[in-house]
Design a protein around this motif. Structure first.
Motif, mmCIF file in Angstrom:
data_model
loop_
_atom_site.group_PDB
_atom_site.id
_atom_site.type_symbol
_atom_site.label_atom_id
_atom_site.label_comp_id
_atom_site.label_asym_id
_atom_site.label_seq_id
_atom_site.Cartn_x
_atom_site.Cartn_y
_atom_site.Cartn_z
ATOM 1 N N TRP A 175 6.990 3.753 -0.968
ATOM 2 C CA TRP A 175 8.189 4.486 -0.551
ATOM 3 C C TRP A 175 8.735 3.896 0.752
ATOM 4 O O TRP A 175 8.006 3.379 1.582
ATOM 5 C CB TRP A 175 7.876 5.981 -0.346
ATOM 6 N N SER B 15 -3.408 1.158 -4.655
ATOM 7 C CA SER B 15 -2.388 0.725 -3.683
ATOM 8 C C SER B 15 -2.846 0.936 -2.242
ATOM 9 O O SER B 15 -2.749 0.025 -1.421
ATOM 10 C CB SER B 15 -1.070 1.462 -3.930
ATOM 11 N N VAL B 16 -3.330 2.135 -1.915
ATOM 12 C CA VAL B 16 -3.744 2.378 -0.534
ATOM 13 C C VAL B 16 -4.955 1.520 -0.146
ATOM 14 O O VAL B 16 -4.903 0.784 0.827
ATOM 15 C CB VAL B 16 -3.970 3.884 -0.259
ATOM 16 N N PRO B 17 -6.046 1.555 -0.907
ATOM 17 C CA PRO B 17 -7.169 0.719 -0.460
ATOM 18 C C PRO B 17 -6.932 -0.788 -0.544
ATOM 19 O O PRO B 17 -7.380 -1.522 0.333
ATOM 20 C CB PRO B 17 -8.332 1.147 -1.372
ATOM 21 N N LEU B 18 -6.226 -1.257 -1.576
ATOM 22 C CA LEU B 18 -6.104 -2.706 -1.792
ATOM 23 C C LEU B 18 -4.770 -3.313 -1.348
ATOM 24 O O LEU B 18 -4.675 -4.517 -1.141
ATOM 25 C CB LEU B 18 -6.301 -3.030 -3.281
ATOM 26 N N GLY B 19 -3.745 -2.483 -1.240
ATOM 27 C CA GLY B 19 -2.429 -3.023 -0.887
ATOM 28 C C GLY B 19 -1.629 -3.458 -2.101
ATOM 29 O O GLY B 19 -0.536 -3.995 -1.963
ATOM 30 N N SER C 16 0.847 -1.192 0.000
ATOM 31 C CA SER C 16 0.000 0.000 0.000
ATOM 32 C C SER C 16 0.881 1.239 0.000
ATOM 33 O O SER C 16 0.432 2.339 -0.255
ATOM 34 C CB SER C 16 -0.946 -0.002 1.197
ATOM 35 N N ARG C 17 2.155 1.050 0.298
ATOM 36 C CA ARG C 17 3.127 2.146 0.357
ATOM 37 C C ARG C 17 4.293 1.764 -0.525
ATOM 38 O O ARG C 17 4.890 0.710 -0.341
ATOM 39 C CB ARG C 17 3.576 2.298 1.819
ATOM 40 N N LEU D 212 3.243 8.879 -2.535
ATOM 41 C CA LEU D 212 2.004 8.876 -1.751
ATOM 42 C C LEU D 212 0.825 9.288 -2.635
ATOM 43 O O LEU D 212 -0.259 8.699 -2.556
ATOM 44 C CB LEU D 212 2.150 9.822 -0.553
ATOM 45 N N ARG E 173 -2.267 6.847 -3.399
ATOM 46 C CA ARG E 173 -3.636 7.197 -3.022
ATOM 47 C C ARG E 173 -4.551 7.241 -4.238
ATOM 48 O O ARG E 173 -5.730 6.929 -4.142
ATOM 49 C CB ARG E 173 -3.661 8.549 -2.294
ATOM 50 N N HIS F 269 6.254 -5.885 6.470
ATOM 51 C CA HIS F 269 4.802 -5.927 6.730
ATOM 52 C C HIS F 269 4.015 -5.245 5.617
ATOM 53 O O HIS F 269 2.865 -5.587 5.378
ATOM 54 C CB HIS F 269 4.488 -5.294 8.078
ATOM 55 N N ILE G 198 8.679 10.905 -1.382
ATOM 56 C CA ILE G 198 7.564 10.370 -0.599
ATOM 57 C C ILE G 198 6.246 10.999 -1.065
ATOM 58 O O ILE G 198 5.248 10.310 -1.283
ATOM 59 C CB ILE G 198 7.787 10.596 0.913
ATOM 60 N N LEU H 126 4.010 -7.850 2.789
ATOM 61 C CA LEU H 126 3.226 -8.999 3.255
ATOM 62 C C LEU H 126 1.727 -8.688 3.267
ATOM 63 O O LEU H 126 0.908 -9.506 2.837
ATOM 64 C CB LEU H 126 3.696 -9.425 4.649
ATOM 65 N N GLY H 127 1.369 -7.503 3.746
ATOM 66 C CA GLY H 127 -0.041 -7.110 3.784
ATOM 67 C C GLY H 127 -0.645 -7.089 2.389
ATOM 68 O O GLY H 127 -1.733 -7.620 2.151
ATOM 69 N N PRO I 16 11.003 4.371 4.369
ATOM 70 C CA PRO I 16 11.094 5.433 5.383
ATOM 71 C C PRO I 16 12.244 6.413 5.149
ATOM 72 O O PRO I 16 12.165 7.558 5.576
ATOM 73 C CB PRO I 16 11.323 4.654 6.684
#
Lengths: 294, 294
Positions: free
Chosen positions: B107, B128-132, B104-105, B120, B124, B262, B116, B265-266, B109
């Motif tokens: 980028w 990517s954000v809603p589904l991963g 979902s991200r 982002l 959005r 994570h 970023i 994996l998510g 850290p």
């Protein structure tokens, strides 16, 4: 008789002119509705969840029991609507409690730009982005004399990557305040096998929760916390762990719309990895795993 | 003999004065190093990964074979360093290919503020954000006469939540261009059991990858893609699926630092849920699952 809860480790606290949760002596927990739409959205979640027939019984136990809402005299003195829940620490006189906010992202896709920016800043400054979760609060019962180890909130907010594993160890140690940095031996993890490990320990409960999250597409739990609780004094009474995992804080839950909550699941898996490493290490030491003692 | 690849569905394409990948007839794939640090970071990943003894053999098969780097005449005509890999479509004359960017991200850290913000925004605006994950490219072989169904990139970029399940179905259908919206019957999913299902199908491979991601703390794969490939013409030759899953694009891989990925994996779990729903539906229809035919 209403009073402020003894064992709150994170979230809004009741105080002079400040709204915060209250408990009574019948074991109910009263959470004041937050003024903006967060309050009504948390009620909406509890109403939806408690009547949802698609929630398996073994999953329902991870959620607080919901009794409805009630307008009552708040901690500020004036009337205010409250969510009425079962007090989670009931039956544990000296609970060790840890609050862990799950997810590398604490905002939902439909949040406002301002709210997203605020959350993203917190997520990046904390361990949420790198780890997929952040520890928001902690108290560990040491004993009658020393009482509780309870680091203050400023410390908890500043915990970085390296602190997280240490704090997770402190939670299951008889010497939680011992730091190697200040010359101590470091937390002894003496309760790790009992609290985290075993067939009814926290790791087993997290894995049960994970199985549900791999499949459920009903809800997305933004900014929810997992609460870990156990009472050290009750540990000697039997072999079965009294450790318990609960989900709390549902002000930002949204519909799953047929998609799993990959953000929560990712953070949960990251936490599971940390906990299982501690359990494996504890088993190594005690030889429970059939391995040679270190 | 160098030429541009026939079956590229996403990423930079070679063109007049434009750098892009090349292939030769010995089955090697040449990916030009990107000019900024992305190029060197992708090489650094391949060097690290190919010499890392902590990668299990059954996981290594999900990654392209790496032969090193080579300065050679690029698609632009001038000398340029390239990453040399095994051509993934080798042995599949008419490959159906899908490129899915996981997480979902996209980028890491440590990326710059500007980078970023750019990622982002894309995360959005896409799924990517809603589904991963988001589907970046697709081609589905229909047959000798019709050739390939290959929606253009603008369409792929605009795919929303509802399109994703449809596209995942198109990939395993003999009529991928059939849309219910335009009066068609919709994709028939005739190859779902063969390509996604079964002991060596894509779902089984994704689950194998998931098991590794639940444990591995070596790398965080930001902005990586999963490539799904199969050749319909080869499906009749035996019962074993020729479908294959590969990870590609490692310009933004960072050290795991003891934490699982994570974010990847998510997204992987979310994709697994979509695919397993399609497999379950296909099994329902064929009765493979022991259930009554619909």
């Amino acid at each position: 008789m209403l009073k402020t809860p003894d064992h709150q480790v994170a979230g809004h606290e009741a105080g002079l002119g400040k709204l915060g949760p209250l408990v009574d002596d019948s074991g109910r927990f009263y959470k004041p509705l937050q003024g903006d739409k967060r309050g009504s959205e948390e009620v909406a979640f509890y109403e939806s969840f408690s009547s949802n027939t698609n929630i398996p019984e073994h999953v329902r136990k991870f959620f607080p029991v919901y009794y409805g809402t009630k307008v009552m005299k708040a901690s500020t003195g004036s009337d205010h609507p409250h969510i009425v829940l079962k007090d989670l620490t009931l039956g544990r006189p000296n609970p060790s409690v840890m609050d862990i906010k799950i997810g590398s992202r604490t905002w939902g896709p439909e949040a406002s730009e301002a709210y997203i920016a605020k959350c993203l800043k917190k997520d990046r400054e904390s361990t949420s982005v790198p780890l997929g979760f952040r520890i928001s609060g902690l108290q560990v019962y040491i004993g009658e004399e020393s009482g509780f180890y309870k680091p203050d909130r400023t410390y908890m907010r500043q915990t970085g990557l390296d602190d997280v594993s240490l704090i997770l160890r402190k939670f299951v140690s008889s010497n939680p305040s011992s730091d190697t940095e200040t010359g101590g031996q470091g937390p002894d993890c003496s309760l790790a096998s009992y609290v985290y490990g075993g067939p009814s320990g926290i790791l087993a409960q997290l894995l049960e929760l994970k199985t549900w999250f791999e499949d459920q597409t009903l809800y997305h739990f933004h900014a929810c916390s997992l609460l870990f609780m156990f009472d050290k004094a009750l540990t000697s009474e039997g072999a079965r762990s009294n450790a318990e995992v609960k989900l709390i804080d549902f002000a930002h839950v949204t519909d799953g719309n047929g998609v799993i909550d990959h953000n929560f699941l990712g953070g949960l898996c990251s936490l599971i990895k940390f906990i299982s490493d501690i359990v494996a290490e504890a088993n190594d030491h005690t030889g429970t795993n059939g391995k040679v003692e270190l």
